[in-house]
Every structure is written in structure tokens, then in C-alpha cells.
Enzyme design. Structure first.
Site, mmCIF file in Angstrom:
data_model
loop_
_atom_site.group_PDB
_atom_site.id
_atom_site.type_symbol
_atom_site.label_atom_id
_atom_site.label_comp_id
_atom_site.label_asym_id
_atom_site.label_seq_id
_atom_site.Cartn_x
_atom_site.Cartn_y
_atom_site.Cartn_z
ATOM 1 N N LYS B 59 25.538 110.635 24.236
ATOM 2 C CA LYS B 59 25.414 111.838 23.385
ATOM 3 C C LYS B 59 23.980 112.344 23.447
ATOM 4 C CE LYS B 59 26.510 113.210 18.596
ATOM 5 N NZ LYS B 59 26.973 112.709 17.289
ATOM 6 N N SER B 154 30.708 114.872 15.143
ATOM 7 C CA SER B 154 29.898 115.691 16.030
ATOM 8 C C SER B 154 29.798 115.145 17.448
ATOM 9 C CB SER B 154 28.485 115.830 15.458
ATOM 10 O OG SER B 154 27.900 114.566 15.328
ATOM 11 N N SER B 178 31.163 110.873 12.593
ATOM 12 C CA SER B 178 30.962 111.600 13.843
ATOM 13 C C SER B 178 31.403 110.907 15.110
ATOM 14 C CB SER B 178 29.487 111.979 13.987
ATOM 15 O OG SER B 178 29.164 112.954 13.029
#
Lengths: 508, 507
Positions: B59, B154, B178
Site C-alpha cells: 500500500k 482504504s 481498512s
């Protein structure tokens, strides 16, 4: 709490004798840079005057994703200092973030200890002389509210001509101990004496080198005035005090300013003022207008700081992983106050003397070294150290380390004096010569300048008889005296002048 | 399996045009470099480590040395990080191949992966046979692409990357769900480890006291492998525990009769779809039939976790974002009138509305006059939430079983009808409390919804009892036999590479 015992402070008497007396109140916030190899929360080096931005780690530059890691040595320094100042060491203390935006604060917050600092409720005793005569010293105490660990900021230099600000982050993140002194002081002199004593303590402990000129010791003063029996007045904060000399000046100026302001019907604003050393006054600081809300928040990346003592130390705990307050306490060196007492007890000197000895870096060691090497009693040696040596050093702005006269040489000289081989007047002459640092020994100088005491009994008898004869009214003896003087001066003296001098001396 | 061959296949799939916006392009050079490095260093077939040659996506809020790290924000566009996050370094040390940095909501703020500057992430399941079969086009002229669904967030990019076979595993982050939320929507395993188990050094923080690096994989065993490589004390992160961590292999649990599964009644939250409710119930029955003790429990303060989170999260955000002033790194505005105006312009230009909104809220809560009322109060409520779990675990329950999301993935056009804050508040409800309490939790893909989209269920375990948590999760995974995604492109090439059994799903 009642302020400490008052001595006569310059600001206390009322202006023009028409209003009630004013009681000035002075508190201090002192930031001492911790003497450590690396910074408080990162591994970058601590060093004065390095090339700009050469000692900045990722964490210091606040690169995203970096985390603080507490430096053990900094904690030990704070514990030592807390113990030396008679504080309670909090076995659990916490770290907080104090937020504000400034170019020299990369993260937009400073990590400090606002809720629970590492040490609280201590005291500092300091001495000052009444009447500046070094003849009478009085001891005062100031309460230490707390000691907290926090990060230093970087440095910003404002270049107005080019409308830019230059930022050097070398200092950002260096460990500081903030020592908060309660408003127990009443004037600049007391504040300066207290700070001086703190400085000596820090230097003795080694927890900070505390050199003001290198920014290792910075003092902010909180000043207010009020009438006796009335509540404390509004206080101002005075910053930007760069030396011990300016500390007393700045505080005394501010006290005066406040008194004048109030006596003229004005009010004191709760503001921050900077000391302008050129003008010798305090001026409001423009960029600190308005109340700042620092939005304190616990620092989430640092767990509570837990310290142990002998009782609470878990059995199988790794010694490297923990800090034992008792262990540190056992290893504290003699503090200045203890050293002074020992000097007084050991050498029979006065407290004022030992105060001055410790006040000059290296002077106490010098004194002790001389005492070891001479038969002269310490009580007599001290005079030579404090009056003669010290005044020479001061005149030439030299430190003890830089003295051209070593303890060996001085001891040598004092031995001559003690053995009565020279007079004390002669000794002073020799010292002056030694001061030139030409490498001659005291004995060499004595011989060179023929300063040996007249020890010959026969000679002296003759002189005495002659003097007595003249006193008894025999003028012919005068010639004999002139002759003796000629002999003594190896014919170099002016006989007419000598006759005049002798007549003068013998008549009165 | 030869690492080079695997990596090549993966890269072909990853660079298939159009779909995804999952990986932020341009990292192929890095991947190619690493992969040939891996091949060079293992001429005799000696693996560098347990992850030798395995492609992994990260990420884009993890620092990667020499590689752009943007957090999907204008503030860090072009920011080349000078260091590796500890977890990234650990992966590389084990021989993993960094395939790319994945897309996210800006600074990890969001539950849809729709609010980053590089655009929204599309759920690979939008292009699956399963979804297409079930979706009825409203008219012939309707753009086939318009009903693509979100990944959740996210860590949407990471979930999409794993889901679409572009990598074996991915790192995400989990602050309020997330990692687990997008895992559920994308049909992959999403593990949130116990706070303090895995280092956060190098993870650009959202909420320091709740963030953890998250692990996204295709199966629970893989999650255990990743965990083994990543967990353990890091001297650079003072919030990691000191205890030694021993990597473990998961046993094949056959007997669950000694297990006690807790079903927290408060997780029957308003808005929970009937589909998921039914699935949850079936899962509980599954355990019961297999001999486990299944009990209803109560976590009474669950309903306060969202408001509590809102206060604590925004406060920490306001603090963490203070460093973005344009001076040392990142975007700097051209505004030169004064330092303050430069700060203001930089931050306005660099941050999106969501970030700015949270900063303003957070600063409000931290004001001296508000601190006690909001921040301290929220801290106290947080303690109550955490204590709820302590009480339940003390009463003999081993693992909690809950839904992960309220429904399956929404179409993008529908999702953006509400703002980020509203969506976050809705979507975090089932996942947030585990972050409050610092507990480990995992999403296990369970079945397909009526719309042909993945639905997952969540297991929450005791602090640092990841082995127990994953063991139970693995047992469950075996029972439900979640179907493999049928993506057209991949099917054309190398479907034989994937050895997944097709079995009846739970629905």
C-alpha cells in the site's frame, strides 16, 4: 506560598517615596541542553557549530513514518539532575505533543512532558553576598517546581534583505531538561545567583555543559510586581537573555518598567518580551501576540516512561533495559554545596572563600594543588589565590586553565615566602614577573632582582643601632645609614635623595 | 515453481490494460530489478528466505526506499522515500519481489478507496463472470462499465491486487477496518494483527494509537506465513512489544469441540443486509454442528465506537498532518508572501477535503476548552470498549464471530452519493472496535452474494493470540470453500497455474 526571605533588593523601595512599596516576584524557566552523544529521540549526533543540516536524521526532519525512540542517557541525565535538586523522581512519567507552526519545528509539534514530568518538587539553595563586598553571604532557597524532558527546536535565521528564512535543523531534537523555578526570587541578582548555582550543579553532574554562550543554558524569566499583602500582579515573560550578565539586567529592567508603568496608572499585559542587550531594555515580541493554544495531546508513539528503584526493580529484569534511580543516586558526585563545605572544613577557609573557589572553573583544584605543594597554611594560601592570582586572571580575561602561573610555580613562590627568604612585598614582585610567563622559577627571579630578605643579623644590628642613635640625636649616624643604603643598592642610589628620604623618615 | 516464471506471469496480468487503477504504474522497473536479483542470487535454487521470489504489493502509505511514496495525495506526489518501512525491509530480506505500490484513499482516510488523487480503485469482481451474470443491464445503451463496484477501503488497491492475481500477497494498513473491509469486498483474506505485534516504523500514520500494518492474502495459511515474516519487536518502534515472536505453521484443526465462539449481539447493526445476517447465522450453525460451543455475548459499548473513533482519529490526524508544511519535503506552494501563507497554501493545495476536514475537527477537539469534553472523554469511552472485550474473553469465549461489512460492495456511482465521512461512519461500524481495543481480527471470504459479489465474515481474537485466531479462521475457510474469481483475461492465459478447488459455496 510566601516568598523566600528578602534581602534588600534594589527595586523594593517605593518610587519617590509616595506610594506603597513594591514586591517584585521572579520565577525562571531554564532550558539546559543535555550533554549526550545523540539526540533525545533519534540517533543523530549532538555537536555545536557543525555545518548546517549535517546532523539531521530522518526523524529530526520529520519525514513521514518515522518514530521517536527514547535515548537512555538523556533520561539518566534528567534523573541525576532531579536527585541533585532534591526532587521526587516520578517513577512513571508521560510524553506529550505541544503543537505550533514554526519553521524550526519540522513536525509541527514538540515532544515534551506536560502532564507528568520526570521530576517534581525540589529545591535549590544558592548564596549571594550582601553589599557586594564578599564579606557576608546569605543563603537562599528557591523551590523547583519540576524538571521535564523535551526536544530542542532547530534554528531559524531571518534574512530580511532577501526576504527569506534559513533553517538549520542540527539542533532540532537535541535533548533538553526544562527546570522550572517557582517565583521565589525577588530581583535580578537572586535570579543570576540561582542560575549560576544550577549551572555549577549541572557541570558537576555532567548532565549538561551549561555554557550559555553556546546556547546550552537558556533562561526565560517570569516577572511581576505587587504591593505587600495584595495578590500577585500580572506577569510578563522575558526571553532572549544570552548571558548571566544580561540575566540580572533584564530582570531588573523589567521590574522597574512594571513599577513605573503601574505607578503612572498603566497596566501590565500578560505578554512575552525580548531583552534587547544593545538598548538594555525589554521589548514586546511581535510574533508571540495573542494566547497560543498548544493543543496538547499525549504522544502516542511513546509508552509511559517507567523508572525503578531498588525496591521496585523486578528480579529478572535486564539491567540494560531499565533505569534504577537508587543506583544513580549512589553514584552522584559531590555537589558544589558539599564541595564548599568540605573545603571550609578541610582547609579552615571562610565560606565566602570557598564560594569564590567554586565559582571559577578550575580554581578550587588549583588551590588544592598549591596547598599540597607548599608548607604555607591554607588560610594564607587562599589570600594569594583569591586576591593576587584571581585578579591577574580577571585583568587579562584568562581562565584558570590558561594561567601562565602554574600551581607548581605559585607553590614554589609561597614556599620562599613561608621560609622567610623573601618579604611578602617581594613575593608580589616575583609574581608579577612570573606572570610574564618567561619560564623563570621564583628563585631565579629573586636572585635576578636581588629580592632576598635581609637576613644577615650583623647587618641588621648595625642598621638598628644606627636608627636608634639618630633617634637619640646623633646626626653623624645619618651618614652611616646613607652608606648602608649605598651598599645595599650597590651604589645605584642617589645619595642626595637618600639623605632627604632618611631625614624625612627619621624625623617623623 | 521457478520464481522468475511466476513473476513474469504475474506481471502480464498486472499490466493488463484498463481495469483496476489498483497499482500505481511505474514500479515495474523495480519489480523487474528485484526479480532478476532474486534469480541471480539463487542459482543453485537456494531461497533467500521464505518469500523468495514471491511478488508482493505494498500500500502506498508504506515508505519504500528509492520509490515514490505518495499516500495517494498531492502533498507527497513525487516524494521519493529515502528509507524502507520495517515491514517492507523484512519482506525484501526474505526475498520477496516488490511488485508495486497500491492505490488507497488519500492518507488512508476513507472506506471506499475512492478518494485518492489517482482516482478510485475498481473491484476486480466487477469484471468477474459471477458478477456479470447476476447484473441486469438497465438498457442496451448503458455503458457496460458504469456499474463497476468499489473495493472498499482504504487498502482497496492492495485488496484488488491480491484479488486479481497480480500478486500473492499485499500489505495494507488497518486503523478502523481498512484491511478487513476491502478484503471482504474483494473476496480475500484480510488480517489485522494485534497492535504492537508488527512494527509501524515507516508506515505513514493515520492514528498512531490504532494503526497496524495489515496483511492481505488469498488464503489463511499465506497470512500466517506473512505474519511470521513481519511480526516481532522493532527497536525503531517503541510501541512494539518486547517479547520474542515465534513464527508458526497452522495446524489443521479437525476438532472444534473445545472451542467457544461468541456472537456479539450488538454487531447485528442497523443497516446490516439480510443476506449477511443469514450468512452469519449459517456460520454460527456450522460451528455448532461441528461441536463448538456457540454463545451470544454482549459488547455494550459497541455503538459508541464510531463517535469515539471520530474524536480520537481526527485529533491524531490533526497532529500527524502538522508536519506537512512544504518546508522539508513534499509539495510546496509557490506562495511566497510569508511562511504562514506558504504553509496555508501548501496545505490547501496538498490535501483533499477529507483530510482538511479531519484536521479542522481534530484541532477543534484538542483546543484547551474542548480537550476534557472530547478527547479525554473519548479516551475513557475507548477504555470501556476495550473492557467489553476483556470481559467477554474472560468469560470463556475464545473467538468472536461477526460480519465484516453491512453489505456487499456498492456500485461506485451509488457509493459516491454520500460523503466520505458518512460512508466511513457507516462502513467502520463492524470493524472499528477491534482497533479501539487493539485486538487481532481477520476477514475470511465466505460466500458470494445474490449479486455475485464476495461477502466475508470476521473473527476477532484475544491479544497476541494470532495462532488461535488463524487456526479457527483456517478451519472455517476450509468449510466454506469460497469460489475462485473467474476473470476473463486471466482465464485466457494460465488458469492451470491456480490450484483452487471449486466447491459448493455456503450460499
Amino acid at each position: 506560598a510566601a516568598p523566600a526571605q528578602q534581602h534588600v533588593c534594589p527595586a523594593a523601595p517605593p518610587e519617590r517615596g509616595r506610594l506603597a512599596p513594591w514586591v517584585p516576584v521572579v520565577g525562571l524557566e531554564i532550558h539546559a541542553q543535555i550533554s549526550s552523544n545523540s539526540k533525545l529521540f533519534s540517533g543523530s549526533q549532538v555537536q555545536f557549530a557543525a555545518p548546517p543540516n549535517s546532523l539531521v536524521s530522518f526523524f529530526d526532519a520529520s519525514l513521514p513514518g518515522t518514530l521517536p525512540v527514547l535515548n537512555r542517557r538523556c533520561v539518566e541525565a534528567a534523573v541525576m539532575t532531579g536527585l541533585a535538586l532534591n526532587c521526587s523522581i516520578n517513577k512513571k512519567s508521560l510524553f506529550d505533543r505541544k503543537h505550533y507552526f514554526y519553521a524550526d519545528l519540522p513536525a509541527g509539534y514538540q515532544i515534551t512532558q506536560q502532564r507528568v514530568p520526570i521530576a517534581v518538587n525540589g529545591s535549590l539553595s544558592y548564596s549571594l553576598c550582601i553589599d557586594n563586598k564578599m564579606s557576608q553571604m546569605v543563603t537562599k532557597t528557591v523551590r523547583i517546581k519540576q524538571i521535564q524532558l523535551e526536544q530542542d527546536s532547530g534554528k531559524s535565521l531571518h534574512d530580511d534583505t532577501r526576504s527569506q528564512t534559513l533553517v538549520d535543523l542540527n539542533r532540532a531534537g537535541v535533548g533538553l531538561m526544562e527546570v522550572v523555578m517557582e517565583p521565589d526570587m525577588c530581583c535580578g541578582e537572586e535570579a543570576a545567583a540561582a542560575v549560576r548555582e544550577l549551572q555549577l550543579i549541572l557541570q558537576t553532574l555532567g548532565s549538561s555543559q551549561a555554557v550559555m554562550a553556546e546556547g546550552q543554558l537558556r533562561v526565560d524569566a517570569n516577572v511581576s510586581v505587587h504591593h505587600p499583602g495584595e495578590p500577585y500582579g500580572v506577569r510578563t515573560e522575558v526571553k532572549n537573555i544570552n548571558s548571566m550578565r544580561f540575566l540580572a539586567k533584564a530582570i531588573d529592567y523589567e521590574i522597574q518598567r512594571q513599577i513605573e508603568e503601574l505607578e503612572n496608572g498603566g497596566t501590565i499585559l500578560n505578554e512575552t518580551r525580548a531583552f534587547d542587550s544593545k538598548l538594555g531594555c525589554t521589548v514586546p515580541m511581535r510574533d508571540k501576540e495573542g494566547q497560543q493554544d498548544y493543543r496538547f495531546m499525549p504522544e502516542p508513539n511513546l509508552p509511559p516512561l517507567i523508572l525503578y528503584d531498588a525496591k521496585s526493580l523486578p528480579a529478572n529484569m535486564n539491567h540494560q533495559q531499565v533505569i534504577n534511580i537508587d543506583w544513580i543516586h549512589e553514584r552522584l558526585p559531590d555537589l558544589p554545596s558539599v564541595k564548599r563545605k568540605k573545603l571550609v572544613e578541610q582547609y579552615g577557609i571562610l565560606p565566602e572563600h570557598s564560594f569564590t573557589l567554586l565559582n571559577e572553573d578550575g580554581l578550587a583544584e588549583f588551590f588544592e594543588s598549591v596547598v599540597k605543594q607548599t608548607q604555607m597554611k591554607p588560610k594564607k594560601v587562599i589570600g594569594w589565590i583569591l586576591k593576587d592570582l584571581l585578579s591577574y586572571l580577571k585583568q587579562h580575561s584568562l581562565t584558570v586553565k590558561e594561567s601562565p602561573v602554574s600551581s607548581f610555580l605559585l607553590a614554589d613562590l609561597l614556599n620562599l615566602l613561608e621560609k622567610k627568604e623573601i618579604s611578602s612585598t617581594a613575593a608580589k614582585q616575583v609574581l608579577a614577573e612570573l606572570w610574564k610567563g618567561e619560564g623563570k622559577t621564583p628563585l631565579e627571579i629573586v636572585k635576578e632582582q636581588k629580592l632576598e630578605l635581609l637576613q644577615d643579623q650583623k647587618e641588621l644590628e648595625q642598621i638598628c643601632q644606627a636608627v636608634m642613635a639618630i633617634k637619640a640625636g646623633n646626626p653623624k649616624v645619618l651618614n652611616k645609614l646613607i652608606g648602608l643604603v649605598q651598599k645595599k643598592t650597590q651604589g645605584r642610589s642617589n645619595p642626595v635623595l637618600v639623605k632627604q628620604l632618611l631625614e624625612k623618615k627619621l624625623s617623623g | 515453481m521457478v520464481p522468475r516464471g511466476v513473476a513474469a506471469r504475474w506481471r502480464r496480468a498486472a499490466t493488463a490494460p484498463g481495469k483496476g487503477q489498483g497499482s500505481l504504474g511505474g514500479r515495474e522497473e523495480a519489480a523487474a530489478g528485484r526479480e532478476s536479483h532474486a534469480a541471480c542470487l539463487s542459482p543453485a535454487g537456494q531461497p533467500l528466505g521464505i518469500l523468495d521470489g514471491i511478488p508482493i504489493a505494498v500500500k502506498d502509505n508504506f515508505n519504500t526506499a528509492g520509490i515514490e511514496t505518495t499516500c495517494a495525495s498531492n502533498m507527497l506526489k513525487g516524494y521519493i522515500s529515502p528509507y524502507n518501512a520495517t515491514v517492507v525491509q523484512k519482506l525484501l530480506d526474505q526475498g520477496a519481489v516488490l511488485l508495486g505500490k497500491t492505490n488507497l484513499d488519500e492518507f488512508a482516510m476513507g472506506s471506499g478507496s475512492t478518494d485518492g488523487v489517482f482516482g478510485p480503485v475498481r473491484n476486480p469482481w466487477s469484471y468477474s463472470k459471477q458478477y456479470k451474470e447476476k447484473s441486469v443491464p438497465k438498457s442496451h445503451s448503458e455503458d457496460k462499465e458504469s456499474n463497476w463496484v468499489i473495493t472498499g477501503g482504504s487498502s482497496g488497491g492492495s485488496a484488488a491486487a491480491v484479488s486479481s492475481f497480480t500478486c500473492f500477497a499485499a500489505l495494507g494498513s488497518d486503523t478502523g477496518g481498512s484491511t478487513r473491509n476491502p478484503a471482504a469486498h474483494c473476496g480475500v483474506v484480510g488480517l489485522k494483527p494485534t497492535y504492537g505485534l508488527i512494527s509501524r516504523h515507516g508506515l505513514i500514520p493515520l492514528v498512531n494509537s490504532m494503526d497496524v500494518p495489515g496483511i492481505l492474502t488469498r488464503c489463511v495459511d499465506d497470512a500466517a506465513v506473512l505474519l511470521g515474516s513481519l511480526a516481532g519487536h522493532d527497536p525503531k518502534d517503541s510501541t512494539t512489544i518486547q517479547d520474542d515472536f515465534k513464527p508458526f505453521e497452522l495446524p489443521n484443526l479437525t476438532d472444534v469441540s473445545k472451542l467457544s465462539i461468541g456472537i456479539p449481539k450488538e454487531y447485528h447493526a442497523p443497516g446490516l443486509s439480510s443476506e449477511i445476517l443469514a450468512l452469519w447465522s449459517k456460520a454460527a450453525d456450522l460451528f455448532r454442528k461441528a461441536g463448538a460451543k456457540v454463545v451470544e455475548v454482549s459488547l455494550p459499548h459497541t455503538r459508541y465506537s464510531i463517535v469515539c473513533y471520530h474524536v480520537l482519529c481526527t485529533a491524531e490526524v490533526a497532529s500527524n498532518m502538522a508536519r506537512f508544511d512544504g518546508l522539508e519535503y513534499g509539495h510546496r506552494s509557490d506562495m511566497k508572501d510569508s511562511t504562514e501563507s506558504m504553509y496555508a497554501a501548501t496545505r490547501r493545495e496538498g490535501f483533499n477535503d477529507v483530510v482538511r476536514g479531519r484536521i479542522l475537527s481534530g484541532n477543534y477537539f484538542l483546543l484547551k476548552q474542548n480537550y476534557e469534553k472530547y478527547f479525554v472523554k473519548a479516551q475513557k469511552v475507548r477504555r470501556l470498549i476495550a473492557n467489553d472485550f476483556v470481559k467477554v474473553f474472560r468469560s470463556g469465549v475464545d473467538i468472536l464471530l461477526t460480519p465484516t461489512t453491512l453489505s456487499d460492495a456498492a456500485p461506485y456511482t451509488e457509493f459516491i452519493q454520500e460523503d466520505n465521512r458518512t460512508r466511513s461512519a457507516q462502513d467502520d461500524i463492524l470493524t472499528q472496535a477491534a482497533n479501539m481495543a487493539g485486538l487481532p481480527a481477520i476477514n475470511v471470504p465466505t460466500a458470494l452474494s445474490e449479486r455475485g459479489l464476495p461477502v466475508g465474515l470476521q473473527f476477532i481474537g484475544r491479544s497476541f493470540q494470532e495462532k488461535q485466531l488463524l487456526t479457527v479462521a483456517k478451519w472455517f475457510e476450509k468449510q466454506v470453500q469460497f469460489p475462485m474469481i473467474q476473470l476473463e483475461e486471466v482465464k485466457k492465459h494460465d488458469s492451470d497455474v491456480f490450484h483452487h478447488q471449486k466447491s459448493a459455496s455456503l450460499s
